[in-house]
Enzyme design. Structure first.
Site, short mmCIF file in Angstrom:
data_model
loop_
_atom_site.label_atom_id
_atom_site.label_comp_id
_atom_site.label_asym_id
_atom_site.label_seq_id
_atom_site.Cartn_x
_atom_site.Cartn_y
_atom_site.Cartn_z
N HIS A 40 32.72 10.04 35.96
CA HIS A 40 31.84 9.58 34.89
C HIS A 40 30.42 9.32 35.39
O HIS A 40 30.21 8.69 36.42
CB HIS A 40 32.39 8.25 34.32
CG HIS A 40 32.93 8.39 32.94
ND1 HIS A 40 33.72 7.42 32.37
CD2 HIS A 40 32.81 9.36 32.01
CE1 HIS A 40 34.06 7.78 31.15
NE2 HIS A 40 33.52 8.96 30.92
N GLU A 41 29.42 9.79 34.62
CA GLU A 41 28.01 9.49 34.87
C GLU A 41 27.55 9.88 36.27
O GLU A 41 26.75 9.19 36.88
CB GLU A 41 27.72 8.01 34.61
CG GLU A 41 27.96 7.57 33.19
CD GLU A 41 27.20 8.42 32.18
OE1 GLU A 41 26.07 8.81 32.48
OE2 GLU A 41 27.77 8.71 31.11
N GLY A 42 28.05 10.98 36.76
CA GLY A 42 27.63 11.48 38.07
C GLY A 42 28.66 11.21 39.13
O GLY A 42 29.03 10.06 39.39
N GLN A 56 25.72 10.82 43.26
CA GLN A 56 25.17 9.50 43.58
C GLN A 56 24.71 9.43 45.03
O GLN A 56 23.68 8.82 45.35
CB GLN A 56 26.22 8.41 43.31
CG GLN A 56 26.79 8.38 41.92
CD GLN A 56 25.76 8.12 40.84
OE1 GLN A 56 24.76 7.45 41.08
NE2 GLN A 56 25.99 8.64 39.65
#
Length: 617
Positions: free
Chosen positions: A456-458, A463
């Site tokens: 999720h979200e990268g 990251q």
């Protein structure tokens, strides 16, 4: 020890959130109002989210060709959340908000994530969507869209990925062509017609609310009809499911956004996850194909605007991962205390009754590891939320430092809980043994739900590249120096407290190693060399940050225990403080030493993975 006791310890013994009420923005609040918000959210989560969680997982969304069906209990939970006012909790009073500190808002939302992370996702997406419009939208866009999201009348989504692009947003192929002028709807912003496909869109289709506000990344074609290359060609558009008149009145006309299908997931089944077609012509607003969208910000500024929502979502994903880990920890701790099995090592009387498994050292190890992961992860999430408050309401120095630190810590706040609170869920299953692997106990669902958060979200890799490739080197390493300064201040305080100096010294050595590895990674000046081992760097960086969190929590616990009046019973009495000290010892003895192996490949710029021939795999 109850979750609420831990939350009170973090908010009051450690972060001292009551001091925020001295700032003009929060002057109408007090600890009483903060506690009332937490009490209300704890009750709503217990009464609506927790009962709906298993049903949302077992009765996952299904599409009959016309409508997406969800359990009624999901609607009951989301309606209760909207009625609580929490969608606008941190917003200005003028827009219907409570002007709560972000740190209190996040603490309150923790109850909902713990109750059902999948159902909570609708609210998280909606708040992030509306917050982006508050930052980058026009007054008319705020009035016509954001206000109605904050009220809970409409929900929101974010539409980034595409089937052929995934996380490579520069390869987005959704088109947005200008749609002329002259309509009364033009006051909602420059109007476009969008066409393309978006994949993995959480909350992309449902009937929980009367409208869905999609925020869509797309590219405006150049004069020759081609799409601009790379992320600098991305623009951002508001694309409502149902068309809207200024002020938020619905026109009754369906926009050209159609559900192509639902994705069937390992976990998070209670959140619809969709493939959406924009502009396929199934619906023809104004008699023409093409999804009507209104541009937010300037052309080519789409990704910069979208990062407002993406970064908010990353911290939200981290908190969701923490609370899934916490739910598993609570379940496994309760099981361990009531499950009799085995006898103490060295016991000679085979006829003795078996002891509860919590008495065995290895079970204590697994429980203490979970406690260290989930409570440390919660501390990190709340610390980041406190930085948001400093950035919004502090003095000039506090605002500047908070902005830099928040940018540096966001990759950690997303990725560290996603990895290690998932490990906590795995340990929870292990504590329950065979029972943990069955659907008769909730820990298997917690693990399934949490496995998504590493994506999720990268992903971790994304990251890590952001952290080592951009965040630690931005402005000549300003963020890393600022973080090191704050960690050094904690180490200095620990040196004055009996029993904590050793942990402070261990953190000082780890911080020095991290700094040296950062310099060594970039010694050649070649990103290809430095970033080949970015993920081990992310893991080591995260563990150093979490060791700092635990040193801070140990200091707060020690101060509370040594207070002349004795430990406060309001936060769970002395046991909660001793528990924090035990978890800190565990992290420093068992976890912090792991950074040596991670940093070894970073500082030598090891080429094992970088230079591997794919044919050898």
């Amino acid at each position: 020890m109850s979750f609420r006791a831990t939350l009170d310890f973090l908010l009051h013994d450690w972060l001292r959130v009551d001091t925020l009420t001295q700032r003009p923005r929060f002057v109408e609040h007090s600890r009483d109002t903060f506690d009332a918000v937490l009490d209300t959210c704890e009750r709503i989560a217990r009464e609506t989210f927790e009962p709906a969680n298993r049903r949302a997982d077992a009765q996952e969304p299904h599409f009959d060709g016309e409508r997406v069906h969800l359990p009624d209990s999901t609607r009951t939970a989301t309606n209760a959340y909207a009625a609580s006012g929490m969608l606008a909790a941190a917003q200005d009073a003028e827009i219907g908000g409570m002007q709560l500190p972000c740190v209190v808002e996040m603490a309150a939302n923790a109850f909902f994530f713990k109750g059902s992370v999948a159902i909570s996702a609708y609210a998280m997406l909606t708040t992030g969507n509306a917050s982006l419009l508050m930052a980058h939208g026009t007054p008319q866009q705020i009035d016509s869209f954001a206000r109605h999201e904050f009220s809970g009348r409409w929900f929101g989504s974010m539409c980034l990925s595409e089937p052929q692009a995934g996380s490579s947003l520069g390869d987005v192929a959704t088109r947005a062509r200008p749609d002329g002028e002259g309509s009364e709807l033009d006051t909602l912003g420059p109007r476009y017609r969008l066409s393309g496909h978006k994949m993995w869109i959480s909350g992309g289709e449902h009937e929980l609310t009367e409208n869905i506000v999609h925020l869509v990344l797309a590219k405006i074609p150049t004069d020759d009809g081609t799409l601009p290359a790379g992320v600098k060609g991305l623009s951002l558009f508001i694309v409502p499911k149902w068309l809207v008149q200024p002020g938020g009145r619905l026109t009754g006309e369906r926009n050209d956004v159609a559900l192509a299908g639902l994705n069937h997931k390992l976990g998070y089944r209670g959140t619809t996850n969709t493939l959406l077609n924009f502009g396929e012509g199934r619906f023809r607003p104004g008699g023409a194909a093409g999804a009507v969208g209104y541009r937010v910000g300037a052309p080519g500024e789409g990704l910069r605007c979208m990062f407002h929502m993406m970064n908010e979502a990353r911290i939200g994903v981290g908190l969701g991962a923490v609370m899934l880990g916490y739910a598993g920890y609570e379940s496994s701790l309760a099981y361990a205390k009531q499950r009799p099995q085995g006898r103490p090592l060295g016991a000679k009387d085979a006829g003795r009754p078996p002891v509860a498994i919590v008495e065995h050292a290895d079970v204590k190890r697994m429980l203490l590891a979970q406690k260290a992961y989930v409570e440390g992860g919660l501390a990190l999430a709340l610390y980041c939320a406190r930085l948001v408050d400093d950035k919004r309401s502090g003095n000039a120095t506090e605002q500047a430092e908070a902005g830099v630190l928040l940018e540096l810590l966001t990759p950690i706040a997303k990725s560290w809980p996603s990895e290690w609170c998932l490990e906590a869920n795995s340990l929870a299953i292990q504590v329950l043994g065979g029972s943990g692997y069955t659907r008769d106990f909730p820990v298997e669902q917690h693990w399934r739900d949490n496995r998504l958060n590493m994506i999720h979200e990268g992903t971790h890799g994304i990251q890590a590249l952001d952290l080592l490739g951009r965040k630690v080197v931005m402005e000549g390493g300003k963020g890393l120096r600022l973080l090191a300064g704050r960690i050094d201040a904690s180490i200095a305080r620990a040196g004055q407290v009996a029993g904590l100096a050793e942990q402070g010294n261990a953190l000082a050595r780890a911080l020095q190693h991290l700094g040296a590895a950062t310099k060594a990674a970039w010694a050649s000046g070649e990103p290809r060399d430095a970033l080949a081992n970015a993920t081990p760097y992310l893991q080591a960086f995260g563990h150093v940050v979490l060791a700092w969190m635990w040193l801070e929590l140990a200091l707060a616990a020690r101060i509370a225990l040594d207070a002349p009046a004795g430990p406060s019973s309001g936060a769970g009495g002395a046991a909660i403080y001793h528990g924090k000290l035990a978890a800190a010892r565990y992290f420093f003895h068992y976890e912090l030493p792991k950074i040596g192996a991670w940093l070894a490949v970073v500082e030598t710029r090891d080429a094992t993975c970088r230079d591997l021939d794919p044919d050898f795999l």
